[in-house]
Design a protein around this motif. Structure first.
Motif, PDB file in Angstrom:
ATOM      1  N   UNK A 109       6.546  14.397   9.015  1.00 25.41           N
ATOM      2  CA  UNK A 109       6.056  13.066   9.367  1.00 25.41           C
ATOM      3  C   UNK A 109       7.244  12.105   9.364  1.00 25.41           C
ATOM      4  N   UNK A 110       7.135  11.081  10.172  1.00 26.44           N
ATOM      5  CA  UNK A 110       8.120  10.011  10.207  1.00 26.44           C
ATOM      6  C   UNK A 110       7.463   8.748   9.682  1.00 26.44           C
ATOM      7  N   UNK A 111       8.226   7.965   8.976  1.00 31.29           N
ATOM      8  CA  UNK A 111       7.678   6.741   8.419  1.00 31.29           C
ATOM      9  C   UNK A 111       8.705   5.615   8.493  1.00 31.29           C
ATOM     10  N   UNK A 121      -0.710   6.014  10.183  1.00 26.39           N
ATOM     11  CA  UNK A 121      -1.098   5.338   8.951  1.00 26.39           C
ATOM     12  C   UNK A 121      -0.365   3.994   8.919  1.00 26.39           C
ATOM     13  N   UNK A 122      -1.032   2.975   8.406  1.00 28.13           N
ATOM     14  CA  UNK A 122      -0.429   1.639   8.379  1.00 28.13           C
ATOM     15  C   UNK A 122      -0.692   0.955   7.044  1.00 28.13           C
ATOM     16  N   UNK A 123       0.240   0.109   6.673  1.00 25.98           N
ATOM     17  CA  UNK A 123      -0.009  -0.802   5.567  1.00 25.98           C
ATOM     18  C   UNK A 123      -0.989  -1.866   6.040  1.00 25.98           C
ATOM     19  N   UNK A 173       5.410   0.790   5.526  1.00 28.11           N
ATOM     20  CA  UNK A 173       4.957   0.027   6.685  1.00 28.11           C
ATOM     21  C   UNK A 173       4.014   0.867   7.550  1.00 28.11           C
ATOM     22  N   UNK A 174       4.496   2.019   7.993  1.00 28.30           N
ATOM     23  CA  UNK A 174       3.702   2.864   8.888  1.00 28.30           C
ATOM     24  C   UNK A 174       4.257   4.276   8.867  1.00 28.30           C
ATOM     25  N   UNK A 175       3.403   5.229   9.233  1.00 31.39           N
ATOM     26  CA  UNK A 175       3.825   6.626   9.313  1.00 31.39           C
ATOM     27  C   UNK A 175       3.061   7.324  10.426  1.00 31.39           C
ATOM     28  N   UNK A 176       3.648   8.400  10.912  1.00 31.02           N
ATOM     29  CA  UNK A 176       3.002   9.205  11.948  1.00 31.02           C
ATOM     30  C   UNK A 176       3.269  10.675  11.664  1.00 31.02           C
TER      31      UNK A 176
END
Length: 124
Positions: free
Chosen positions: A32-34, A58-60, A47-50
């Protein structure tokens, strides 16, 4: 793994920016990257991840509806589109890569490698 972030800058509130993070080949699966960010005097925040394979994002809560994370597998690049920027978004933004389980997706401990950071400054 090396990560190179770019795209930061100084903008006005309400403006948009797109951050990019390009990474070298990854040897582990299901990564995953974030994006995390850190303001002066504060701890680094998620902040965010994919998830790379499923594109699950996913998001804050603080950026939900304003920021969008996406990826381009052909370019080994993850993007963070930031719209309607606010002064409180001012921070150094870091991209990271790892293989977090769901409970770690928003935690620093879920990521192994980090980029050098790119500064985002939003003025009111």
């Amino acid at each position: 793994v090396q990560l190179q972030a770019s795209g930061g800058g100084a903008v006005q509130a309400g403006d948009s920016l797109r951050l990019s993070c390009t990474f070298s080949d990854v040897s582990f699966n299901r990564y995953s990257l974030a994006w995390f960010r850190q303001s002066p005097g504060k701890e680094s925040d998620f902040v965010a991840a994919i998830r790379w394979s499923s594109r699950t994002t996913f998001y804050a809560d603080s950026v939900k509806g304003r920021f969008t994370i996406s990826r381009d597998s052909a370019k080994n690049t993850v993007y963070l589109q930031m719209n309607n920027l606010k002064p409180e978004d001012t921070a150094v933004y870091y991209c990271s890569i790892g293989a977090p389980i769901n409970s770690q997706i928003r935690a620093h401990s879920g990521y192994y490698y980090w980029g050098q950071g790119t500064q985002v400054t939003v003025s009111s």
